[in-house]
Design an enzyme around this catalytic site. Structure first.
Site, PDB file in Angstrom:
ATOM      1  N   CYS A 382      80.800  27.374  50.435  1.00 16.46           N
ATOM      2  CA  CYS A 382      79.855  27.204  51.543  1.00 16.46           C
ATOM      3  C   CYS A 382      78.410  27.309  51.035  1.00 16.46           C
ATOM      4  CB  CYS A 382      80.153  28.206  52.645  1.00 16.46           C
ATOM      5  SG  CYS A 382      79.343  27.795  54.215  1.00 16.46           S
ATOM      6  N   HIS A 508      85.211  26.742  53.767  1.00 14.38           N
ATOM      7  CA  HIS A 508      85.687  28.061  53.326  1.00 14.38           C
ATOM      8  C   HIS A 508      87.148  27.944  52.884  1.00 14.38           C
ATOM      9  CE1 HIS A 508      82.283  30.693  54.384  1.00 14.38           C
ATOM     10  NE2 HIS A 508      82.015  29.750  55.271  1.00 14.38           N
ATOM     11  N   GLU A 510      88.885  29.789  51.094  1.00  9.71           N
ATOM     12  CA  GLU A 510      89.631  31.052  51.060  1.00  9.71           C
ATOM     13  C   GLU A 510      90.460  31.286  52.312  1.00  9.71           C
ATOM     14  OE1 GLU A 510      85.543  32.173  52.803  1.00  9.71           O
ATOM     15  OE2 GLU A 510      86.378  30.762  51.339  1.00  9.71           O
TER      16      GLU A 510
END
Length: 538
Positions: A382, A508, A510
């Site tokens: 990001c 994102h 993750e």
């Protein structure tokens, strides 16, 4: 009709109700049940989107764009299911709903009160979240006795009458502290916690006791007798949270819950995949050192999903990962920055995560430059991707004043800028790109090889975008825009081809990583870090 498991907490916060809920969900799913999990947060915020990460940790974003508590990340990682806005309730959301109904005249002149109107709305949202599932696990945030949690506890007490006691199980997570002076575990805090719960009208079916030391049978019997609870489970501190499902299963938690819910126990769950995760974590073949250069490193949960995604990738590569948190401000141009920057040579990879605001940005830019010039594997997430673009524009393309309009509204070279259609949107979060968006990958790129496919979908939480006015110039200088959200013509991934691993993702990544299935970008990053580490050894 769905069945319900309500998970409450006592004595202190941060006991691990979320991990307990996720672990139970894992066990029940592996026994063949369709599971979902709901988090109830008693704070007045409508969602977690406006909350400072230093106070509340990270914000977890779902596919449908809901900004939620970090526990939803635990849930998704444990039960491997995609959750949504329906899986998160806050006091703010409940009161907003009830007040909107009152203003509309839905209550036909009734005096609107906490009971029954607030508690009924809570129950309706719980039931909505359970639709289509065999079992809904509901975690109540905070601890028993908190004034803001009382309406929720009253609501789940009433659920036993609304759906039938045989369709409800109450699980209470509590603390058994070790007193160093007395050299013994103490059960009194748990007794008081259960007493408070019973005063509200809830008699727990199961106690999950967090402890740092083993509990013997006599202690469990004492707790069972004094608290009038037959099922007492020890939840001892683990070296990895991914061992918790195995530990709870060994003590029969999943079987107990199914019996309380009058459901068939069925066959033993296959936990071999979780055992492989635990084995790889505890007995790695090697280790890598990763620098996490961020703005909120002082709070251990601010980058929780990033940290977990790194562990998932390390586990898949059978290496131990040592994550070194570095405050990005320390890398900015000051008397100590040179020595701080040189410390980055100690690491096998650098990760720059997301964030908002100008603090520490120049330090991140310097870290990106260091990784580019020294061939250190770098992953930008990001804001980290935006930092990569800014640094490349400045140092490679010669646009020395390039910046993001988030940090410098008057920059003559806004490499990162807010989109025109977003500028007139109002309200917190109104101008943000939230939730899942499709992305097409360029063939024969690092990203395409990592994913093994060309069409992906990833979750976003940001306002500012890569400015396409600079795309051609940066590409000619060697930056590859390898991922594009074609429906909106937005750059999603940038990378360098002549580098071991230099990748930035606007989304994102993750948020979609799992312990048994690491995210492709994190997997590729850790693989590059392992190779870099071994090349340094010679």
């Amino acid at each position: 009709m769905s069945k319900f498991v309500f998970v409450t907490g006592g004595v202190v916060s941060s006991l691990g109700k979320g991990i307990t809920s996720g672990s139970l969900g894992t066990l029940l799913k592996k026994r063949g049940f369709d599971i979902s999990i709901l988090k109830i947060d008693p704070y007045l915020n409508v969602d977690a989107g406006t909350m400072n990460p230093f106070q509340h940790g990270e914000v977890f974003v779902t596919d449908d764009g809901a900004e939620t508590d970090l526990d939803l990340g635990h849930y998704e990682r444990f039960i491997d299911e995609t959750l949504s806005e329906r899986n998160s309730i806050t006091t703010g959301k409940i009161y907003s709903s009830v007040i909107k109904r009152e203003r509309r005249g839905d209550y036909l002149g009734d005096t609107v009160q906490v009971i029954p109107h607030i508690t009924n709305d809570i129950q309706e949202k719980i039931i909505q979240a359970s639709e289509g599932h065999d079992i809904l696990i509901v975690e109540i945030g905070g601890t028993v006795g908190d004034i803001e949690g009382q309406p929720f506890l009253e609501a789940i007490r009433q659920m036993a009458f609304r759906v039938g006691r045989e369709n409800v199980a109450y699980c209470h997570v509590t603390l058994i502290p070790w007193l160093e002076a007395a050299k013994e575990l103490k059960t009194k805090p748990t007794q008081h916690s259960v007493q408070e719960l019973r005063r509200i009208g809830i008699l727990p079916d199961v106690l999950v006791c967090r402890t740092s030391r083993p509990m013997d049978d006599s202690m469990k019997s004492k707790i069972s007798l004094f608290c009038d609870v037959q099922a007492v489970i020890e939840c001892r501190d683990q070296n990895t949270i991914y061992n918790v499902p195995i530990s709870l299963h060994e003590q029969g938690l999943d079987e107990m819950i199914l019996k309380f819910l009058n459901l068939p126990v069925g066959t033993e769950p296959d936990l071999s995949d979780w055992q492989r995760v635990v084995d790889a974590y505890t007995l790695p073949e090697d280790e890598v050192n990763i620098a996490l250069v961020g703005k909120y490193v002082a709070h251990k949960d601010a980058y929780l999903s990033v940290v977990e995604a790194l562990h998932h990738a390390a586990i898949a590569r059978n290496v131990r990962i040592n994550i070194h948190s570095i405050e990005s401000e320390l890398l900015e141009k000051n008397s100590d920055s040179s020595s701080s920057l040189e410390k980055l040579r100690e690491f096998d990879g650098i990760l720059i995560p997301g964030g908002f605001g100008s603090r520490g940005i120049e330090g991140m830019i310097r870290a990106a430059k260091f990784a580019r010039e020294n061939s250190v594997p770098l992953l930008g997430i990001c804001l980290g991707m935006q930092v990569i673009a800014i640094e490349f524009a400045r140092d490679v393309c010669g646009l020395t004043d390039a910046h993001s309009t988030e940090f410098d509204p008057d920059t003559p070279n806004p490499v990162i800028d807010i989109m025109e259609e977003q500028k007139n949107l109002s309200g917190m979060g109104g101008s943000m790109r939230l939730g899942a968006y499709p992305c097409d990958l360029l063939e024969e790129t690092i990203a395409a090889r990592a994913y093994g496919e060309l069409h992906i979908s990833e979750r976003h939480r940001h306002r500012y975008e890569f400015n396409n006015a600079y795309k051609s110039r940066l590409e000619k200088a060697g930056l590859v825009c390898s991922g594009i959200c074609t429906e909106r013509n937005l750059v999603e991934i940038v990378e360098l081809q002549n580098h071991p691993w230099y990748v930035g993702a606007q989304f994102h990544a993750e948020l979609k990583s799992r312990p048994i299935r690491p995210h492709p970008l994190f997997d590729g990053f850790i693989n590059a870090a392992v190779e870099f580490m071994r090349s340094k050894r010679g």
